[in-house]
Motif scaffolding. Sequence first.
Motif, PDB file in Angstrom:
ATOM      1  N   ASP A 221     162.445  11.986  55.212  1.00  0.00           N
ATOM      2  CA  ASP A 221     161.267  12.716  55.679  1.00  0.00           C
ATOM      3  C   ASP A 221     160.047  11.806  55.838  1.00  0.00           C
ATOM      4  O   ASP A 221     159.217  12.024  56.714  1.00  0.00           O
TER       5      ASP A 221
ATOM      6  N   SER B  64     156.958  21.047  60.814  1.00  0.00           N
ATOM      7  CA  SER B  64     157.550  21.859  59.746  1.00  0.00           C
ATOM      8  C   SER B  64     159.029  22.089  60.034  1.00  0.00           C
ATOM      9  O   SER B  64     159.502  21.868  61.155  1.00  0.00           O
ATOM     10  N   VAL B  65     159.742  22.548  59.017  1.00  0.00           N
ATOM     11  CA  VAL B  65     161.157  22.878  59.181  1.00  0.00           C
ATOM     12  C   VAL B  65     161.306  24.020  60.179  1.00  0.00           C
ATOM     13  O   VAL B  65     162.212  24.018  61.017  1.00  0.00           O
ATOM     14  N   GLU B  66     160.405  24.995  60.102  1.00  0.00           N
ATOM     15  CA  GLU B  66     160.463  26.145  61.017  1.00  0.00           C
ATOM     16  C   GLU B  66     160.290  25.704  62.459  1.00  0.00           C
ATOM     17  O   GLU B  66     160.992  26.163  63.362  1.00  0.00           O
TER      18      GLU B  66
ATOM     19  N   GLN C 109     169.853  19.794  63.648  1.00  0.00           N
ATOM     20  CA  GLN C 109     168.539  19.883  63.020  1.00  0.00           C
ATOM     21  C   GLN C 109     168.737  19.868  61.512  1.00  0.00           C
ATOM     22  O   GLN C 109     169.628  20.510  60.977  1.00  0.00           O
ATOM     23  N   LYS C 110     167.920  19.085  60.844  1.00  0.00           N
ATOM     24  CA  LYS C 110     167.931  19.060  59.382  1.00  0.00           C
ATOM     25  C   LYS C 110     166.530  18.684  58.934  1.00  0.00           C
ATOM     26  O   LYS C 110     165.976  17.689  59.404  1.00  0.00           O
ATOM     27  N   GLY C 111     165.952  19.500  58.047  1.00  0.00           N
ATOM     28  CA  GLY C 111     164.577  19.252  57.648  1.00  0.00           C
ATOM     29  C   GLY C 111     163.657  19.365  58.860  1.00  0.00           C
ATOM     30  O   GLY C 111     163.780  20.292  59.658  1.00  0.00           O
ATOM     31  N   ARG C 112     162.771  18.389  59.029  1.00  0.00           N
ATOM     32  CA  ARG C 112     161.830  18.410  60.161  1.00  0.00           C
ATOM     33  C   ARG C 112     162.358  17.649  61.372  1.00  0.00           C
ATOM     34  O   ARG C 112     161.657  17.504  62.372  1.00  0.00           O
TER      35      ARG C 112
ATOM     36  N   ASP D 151     170.429  24.887  55.441  1.00  0.00           N
ATOM     37  CA  ASP D 151     169.894  23.523  55.368  1.00  0.00           C
ATOM     38  C   ASP D 151     170.048  22.715  56.657  1.00  0.00           C
ATOM     39  O   ASP D 151     169.477  21.632  56.781  1.00  0.00           O
ATOM     40  N   TYR D 152     170.805  23.221  57.624  1.00  0.00           N
ATOM     41  CA  TYR D 152     170.912  22.504  58.898  1.00  0.00           C
ATOM     42  C   TYR D 152     171.480  23.406  59.985  1.00  0.00           C
ATOM     43  O   TYR D 152     172.137  24.411  59.704  1.00  0.00           O
TER      44      TYR D 152
ATOM     45  N   LYS E 228     163.499  24.112  63.630  1.00  0.00           N
ATOM     46  CA  LYS E 228     164.524  25.115  63.955  1.00  0.00           C
ATOM     47  C   LYS E 228     164.229  25.756  65.309  1.00  0.00           C
ATOM     48  O   LYS E 228     165.147  25.993  66.099  1.00  0.00           O
TER      49      LYS E 228
END
Length: 200
Positions: free
Chosen positions: A43, A117-119, A166-169, A147-148, A122
């Motif tokens: 990250d 952000s993670v959102e 996608q994973k995290g940001r 988580d992904y 996604k």
Amino acid sequence: MKGAKVKRYRNRALFTVAFVLGLIAFASYYAFGHRKDVVVPKDEIMLDDLVFNRSIFTFLGEAPFPPDQGLANGVSVKQESGESIRVFYPPYDNSVRCLQLDLSSRVINVYVWKMESVEAAKDTWETLFLVEGSVLTRDLGRIKKSDYYYAKIVRFGGKDQSLLWQKGRWVILAKSPGFTLDEKEEMQILTELFDPSIRS
């Protein structure tokens, strides 16, 4: 009469136990069997600090953007309400890097987004999935876990292939223009794309 009732209850109990065990086995298989190993940078890594695994990939230069020129004007997507909306690739800005890499003497285009952000990551994955999977494609696997996210999309006729995760940001789109990848190449892209020193 009494013996027949006991036998019937015993059969029901055995069926119930077998059914519950079957459900547990199915849930375990779905939870663990339907997984893909996907790797992203740590990250704290910035887009300008990306380092690729030089033992497998050779950096060739900048990849063209948008990822598919034929979809540059967006695609029409029908919503659940029946209304059609136009969906476009995410904009070309400071959140994305476009790279052309050599893998086994074949060129792949890799697009790496780092979102706020993670959102947001996604949402970017969802947008890319809608665009990439819109025209004459086969969705060969889509996994959405907490988580992904992961998807594999192949254009009919094997014209090209997209791996999207996608994973995290982080969001990564890898495209193989003009060919499809074999299983070994897919795994190298999903798990060994980045140098070990920057992997999460």
